[in-house]
Every structure is written in structure tokens, then in C-alpha cells.
Design an enzyme around this catalytic site. Structure first.
Site, PDB file in Angstrom:
ATOM      1  N   ASP A 247     -41.548  12.438 -26.056  1.00 23.91           N
ATOM      2  CA  ASP A 247     -41.665  11.346 -27.017  1.00 23.91           C
ATOM      3  C   ASP A 247     -42.181  10.100 -26.308  1.00 23.91           C
ATOM      4  O   ASP A 247     -41.906   9.887 -25.122  1.00 23.91           O
ATOM      5  CB  ASP A 247     -40.293  11.021 -27.627  1.00 23.91           C
ATOM      6  CG  ASP A 247     -39.821  12.090 -28.588  1.00 23.91           C
ATOM      7  OD1 ASP A 247     -40.643  12.934 -28.979  1.00 23.91           O
ATOM      8  OD2 ASP A 247     -38.621  12.070 -28.929  1.00 23.91           O
ATOM      9  N   MET A 248     -42.895   9.271 -27.032  1.00 22.42           N
ATOM     10  CA  MET A 248     -43.420   8.035 -26.449  1.00 22.42           C
ATOM     11  C   MET A 248     -42.307   7.238 -25.767  1.00 22.42           C
ATOM     12  O   MET A 248     -42.499   6.685 -24.679  1.00 22.42           O
ATOM     13  CB  MET A 248     -44.088   7.178 -27.522  1.00 22.42           C
ATOM     14  CG  MET A 248     -44.702   5.906 -26.982  1.00 22.42           C
ATOM     15  SD  MET A 248     -45.526   4.892 -28.222  1.00 22.42           S
ATOM     16  CE  MET A 248     -44.114   4.099 -28.977  1.00 22.42           C
TER      17      MET A 248
END
Length: 562
Positions: A408-409
Site C-alpha cells: 500500500d502507498m
């Protein structure tokens, strides 16, 4: 009758010295303005006090009909230039659309003499007629007789075909035996006899089929005589429901700051959905803005919060603030906020600017990096800078897809990058077969009492609020996470845990930590399922894999910096 006297609320505490917002809230990602926090606190105090209405939010011991609810506050200047706020709830509250102190719905389906109630009576009458037809004993009997006739037909024909296969095999054996044992004249006679038997078998099958077709046609006609009126009633109901839905959509008219009004159908006709989803227009944010524009108030800032127990599928924390949903609210709010100065959309900002990818290992086939938090694994819709883009620049000789898996970012930690198609295929196979070992370090908000455990909660995407994920027993994909407590901080009320995912679902660790059936403690800094902080405290600490060419087992470890 105007509801404004009970909707515009003045602050009950001193707010001197708090600067007004320069721009209106970007409703899909925000930190509540201090005045909105005060307004939300005042509303929460009201909700905590005894009420004339009754609604079970799940905050008491009553287990029946628990429904948590999203509430919203809108900071406004009224026509007299006074600063205050409006309050709203999503959907209905205590089975009501109108409650003192809250703005009314954009359109009230429950008003007496409303076309909705009249049309609903007609649809209910059709439902009753359909129910009566479906439970007609003669229709049920004929349906069973038709089904039994079809089953008998299929069985009889299947038996006939099986007999024909046996007879065909016997004839084949006779031909083979006669070919060597009989004279040419006798063999020709045998051939003629066997051919006649074959023709007879086919004619018999055709006769049986025709006989059963006649029986079924008779049974079908008797059934259709009672069933077709039921089909007609269902078509009438379908048409009436569709017409009513379109009429409802037309009644939901949304204003914006320029005084332009669009219906729900007009708004969603320009989206991929085309048709408004159920509940569109009933959320707190559109209600608040509609009331403000209708009564010439100036909207200044918005905040929404959850009150009550979390739903079974979604993750909602009591009193926590949340952005407006994308699927139902974004098209509506895009129209309502048109022309207003908004806070910048952080999703359009490159959060990775100035950040570096730490190189942990490299050879001719793969690279291991330590990705920083708030950095994309692959290019996004609006931001190109990412692990993929950086790797393409840093390793121009690399071929193939490069990215084998993603983080995930907001998650930091170890990622493996393949530098050629052969390496990519080998590493991807290891991920698919789940032979790669991964472990994460997370800091969760609360004190976990047990020392370890396993969480199994199936996940699927929230169709109306991506990228959020839902726990869904019916349609979710299996997701399993092992966890182990590493340390407990009783002063900060936080627990550090090691998480080992056995599956790789989107937001798996974030949801498994935050959901009531998981740890019930969001990861610190989780802006989707908990509360925003300086960062998401989730780090991919350890990665063990087999080298894509040598097959040698390799393990990498980078400690979390929190």
C-alpha cells in the site's frame, strides 16, 4: 413550514480567536477544522443526552436492531452574518426523516399524500396478488406435475438411448463375426437385417420422443394457463417500480452555490454507474449543503463522524471522523461544490517527492528495496512517481514487468523487484504458491490482551467507497493473518505486533487489525479505518524467498522506524 429556527445552531462555547477556514473542506480526504471539531463535540454531547426519540446505536446492552449512524456538521454563516453550524444524519434516525435540530432530507418519501406512498400502495397490491398466485395450490400442483413429466421424459429417453447403444454394439459384433464366417450373399442379408433393426430403433426413439412431447405440451399448457397471469403481474410490478424509481430520482434536486439545480438522475447519468445507487442523496453531506444553499447560508467547512457500533462489514469507530463516500456522494458533491474554493486534493499531490528508495540487495536478476511510507508501488491515476517509475529509470536495462508484488502507498518496507521476465515468472510463482514468507510490524491503538492469535475474515472491495475494503462472508475472498504481540505501551495505550499474512488481499492487515472481529484496534495513523497520524505505522519488516535463478533461500530484514 420553515425548519430554519431549529436547524441553525449557534456555538454554546466561546470560539473567539479561532480563525475561519480559508477554503471549503475537500470532503473526500480532510482533517476537520477546529470549529467543526467543536461543533461535532457539541452534537455528540446532545446525542449522549436523553432524547424524545429512541434509536439503538449499539452503545447500551440492548442487542436488538443495532444501527450505528453517520452524522455531519456544516460550519456556516447565515443570512444575518452569524457564525454557527448545521447538523444532519445519514438516512433515517429512529425511523424518522424529521427530528428537531437536524436539517430535513432533500426529499421526504414519507410525507402524507406523497406520490411515493400512493404508488407504493399500488405496488404492495401487486405484491399481494403475486403472493396469492405463487401460493395457489392448483398452480403448485401443476408445476410439480410438469417437473415430474419432464423428469420422466428425460429418464425414459435416456433409457431408450442406452438400449440403442447396447443394440448397436451387438450389431457391430454380429457384423464382425459374419464377415469371416458367412458367404457374401448371407453376409449381405445379415447387413440388410441389421440395418433394418437400426432404422427400427431410431423410429422407436422418435415415436417415444413425440409421445412425450405431446404429454409435456399438454402439461405445459395447463401450467401456463395459471402461470402466465403471474408473469404479467410481475411485469406490471417491474414497470411500476421502475417508473416510481425514476419519479423519485426526479424529486431529488440538488442546488449548488450558483443556484443551479440538478436531479439525482441528471447527476448520475454522467457517471459509469448511469443509475443512482440505493441511498444516494440521503447522506449527511448533501443534506447539509442543500439546506445551506436553499436558505442562502454560506458553507465554510464540513465534517462527518460515526456514532455507535460498527456495522458487521464496514469498519467504523465510534466518534471517529470520516470522509464522504466516493460512490454515492462524489458525483453529487462535485455538482454541489462547483465553483467553490476547496482545500487541495492530497491525492493529486506526489507524496513521494524528495523520498528515496533504500537499496537492500541487487544482482542481475532482482533488487530488494525498502520502500518509504506514503510512496506508490505503481503509477497512480494522477501521480506517476512510484517504485516502478524509479526502477525503470535506475535500471534502464531491465526488461519485463519489474513489479512482482505491491505494498500500500502508506505502508513502508521490503519489496522485491524482478529485472527480467524469467526472474519475474519465478518470483511471481512463489507468491502465488505462497512459499514466500512475509512479516510486518504494526503499532495498533490499544492494549491487546492476548499474546498471539489468528484472524480469518474474508474481504472484498467496497463497491461504493473504493479503496476501502469490507468483511463479507458471502462474497469475500479468504484472508488469514497470524499475529503476535511484541510489546505493550500502557502510557500511550498502544501495542506493537508482528503480523504474518498467509494471503495477500488489499488492505488485509489494516482491516484485520481494525475490525471488531479482528484485533478491534486500528493501526496507528490509518486514515481509512482509524485516525490519521504522521504516517501509517505498518512496515514490511521481513521477506524470505528463493532466488529466481539459483533457487537459494534468501532472507532480508529491515527494522521499522517507529
Amino acid at each position: 413550514m420553515s425548519l430554519e429556527p431549529t436547524c441553525f445552531i449557534k456555538f454554546s462555547q466561546a470560539i473567539d480567536g479561532i480563525a475561519l477556514p480559508e477554503r471549503f473542506t475537500f470532503p473526500f480526504y480532510y482533517q476537520p477544522h477546529p470549529l467543526c471539531i467543536i461543533a461535532a463535540d457539541e452534537l455528540q454531547q446532545r446525542l449522549s443526552a436523553p432524547q424524545t426519540w429512541q434509536h439503538n446505536f449499539g452503545l447500551t446492552d440492548d442487542p436488538n436492531n443495532i444501527i450505528g449512524k453517520m452524522f455531519g456538521v456544516l460550519l456556516v454563516n447565515n443570512q444575518q452574518g452569524e457564525l454557527g453550524y448545521l447538523a444532519a444524519f445519514s438516512g433515517k434516525l429512529a425511523e424518522q426523516n424529521h427530528i428537531d435540530g437536524f436539517v430535513p432530507p432533500v426529499f421526504d418519501l414519507l410525507v402524507q399524500d406523497n406520490f411515493f406512498l400512493t404508488q407504493q400502495v399500488h405496488i404492495n397490491q401487486l405484491n399481494e396478488q403475486i403472493h396469492a398466485h405463487e401460493n395457489n395450490s392448483d398452480l403448485i400442483l401443476l408445476k410439480h406435475r410438469l417437473a415430474a413429466a419432464k423428469a420422466a421424459r428425460d429418464e425414459h429417453i435416456a433409457t431408450q438411448r442406452a438400449d440403442m447403444i447396447v443394440q448397436r454394439q451387438m450389431r457391430k459384433a454380429q457384423r464382425m463375426a459374419g464377415q469371416n464366417a458367412l458367404s457374401s450373399e448371407a453376409f449381405a442379408a445379415l447387413q440388410h437385417q441389421l440395418n433394418q433393426q437400426s432404422i427400427s430403433d431410431k423410429l422407436q426413439l422418435k415415436a417415444v420422443t413425440l409421445e412425450w412431447d405431446g404429454k409435456l405440451a399438454h402439461a405445459q399448457a395447463k401450467y401456463d394457463e395459471l402461470h402466465l397471469p403471474l408473469v404479467d403481474l410481475k411485469n406490471q410490478r417491474k414497470q411500476a417500480s421502475a417508473a416510481l424509481q425514476q419519479q423519485i430520482f426526479a424529486q431529488y434536486q440538488f442546488l449548488n452555490a450558483q443556484g443551479k439545480s440538478l436531479s439525482l438522475q441528471e447527476i448520475f447519468s454522467q457517471t459509469a454507474l448511469r443509475t443512482p445507487p440505493a441511498g444516494a442523496g440521503e447522506c449527511a453531506a448533501p443534506k447539509l449543503l442543500q439546506y445551506a444553499f436553499k436558505h442562502q447560508m454560506q458553507p465554510l467547512a464540513l465534517a462527518e463522524f460515526w456514532w455507535g457500533a460498527s456495522p458487521k462489514s464496514e469498519i467504523r469507530q465510534h466518534k471517529h471522523h470520516y470522509p464522504a463516500c466516493l460512490g454515492k456522494c462524489q458525483p453529487i458533491l462535485a455538482h454541489m461544490l462547483e465553483g467553490m474554493a476547496l482545500d487541495p486534493n492530497p491525492m493529486l499531490v506526489n507524496q513521494g517527492e524528495g523520498k528515496h528508495l533504500d537499496l537492500i540487495y541487487q544482482d542481475e536478476d532482482m533488487v530488494i528495496i525498502n520502500k518509504p511510507a506514503e510512496f506508490l508501488s505503481v503509477p497512480g491515476k494522477d501521480v506517476h512517481d512510484s517504485v516502478y517509475a524509479r526502477m525503470k529509470t535506475q535500471y534502464p536495462q531491465a526488461t519485463g514487468s519489474l513489479i512482482v508484488h505491491r505494498l500500500d502507498m502508506s505502508t513502508s518496507g521490503l519489496m522485491v523487484i524482478a529485472l527480467n521476465p524469467q526472474a519475474h515468472k519465478s518470483l511471481q510463482r512463489q507468491f502465488i504458491q505462497r512459499t514466500i514468507e512475509k512479516s510486518y510490524i504494526a503499532l495498533v491503538t490499544g492494549i491487546v490482551q492476548q499474546d498471539d492469535g489468528v484472524i480469518e475474515l474474508p474481504l472484498r472491495g467496497d463497491l461504493y467507497d473504493r479503496p476501502r475494503q469490507l468483511v463479507c462472508q458471502e462474497y469475500g475472498k479468504p484472508a488469514l493473518t497470524e499475529w503476535q504481540v511484541l510489546s505493550r505501551d500502557h502510557v500511550r495505550q498502544q501495542t506493537k505486533v508482528r503480523l504474518k499474512p498467509h494471503t495477500g488481499r488489499t488492505h488485509q492487515l489494516r482491516v484485520h487489525c481494525a475490525h471488531p472481529l479482528g484485533l478491534n484496534m486500528p493501526i496507528v495513523g490509518d486514515d481509512l479505518y482509524g485516525t490519521l497520524a504522521n504516517r501509517l505505522h505498518l512496515h514490511a519488516e521481513q521477506l524470505t524467498l528463493n532466488h529466481p535463478l539459483s533457487n537459494k533461500t534468501m532472507s532480508f530484514n529491515v527494522a521499522a522506524e517507529f
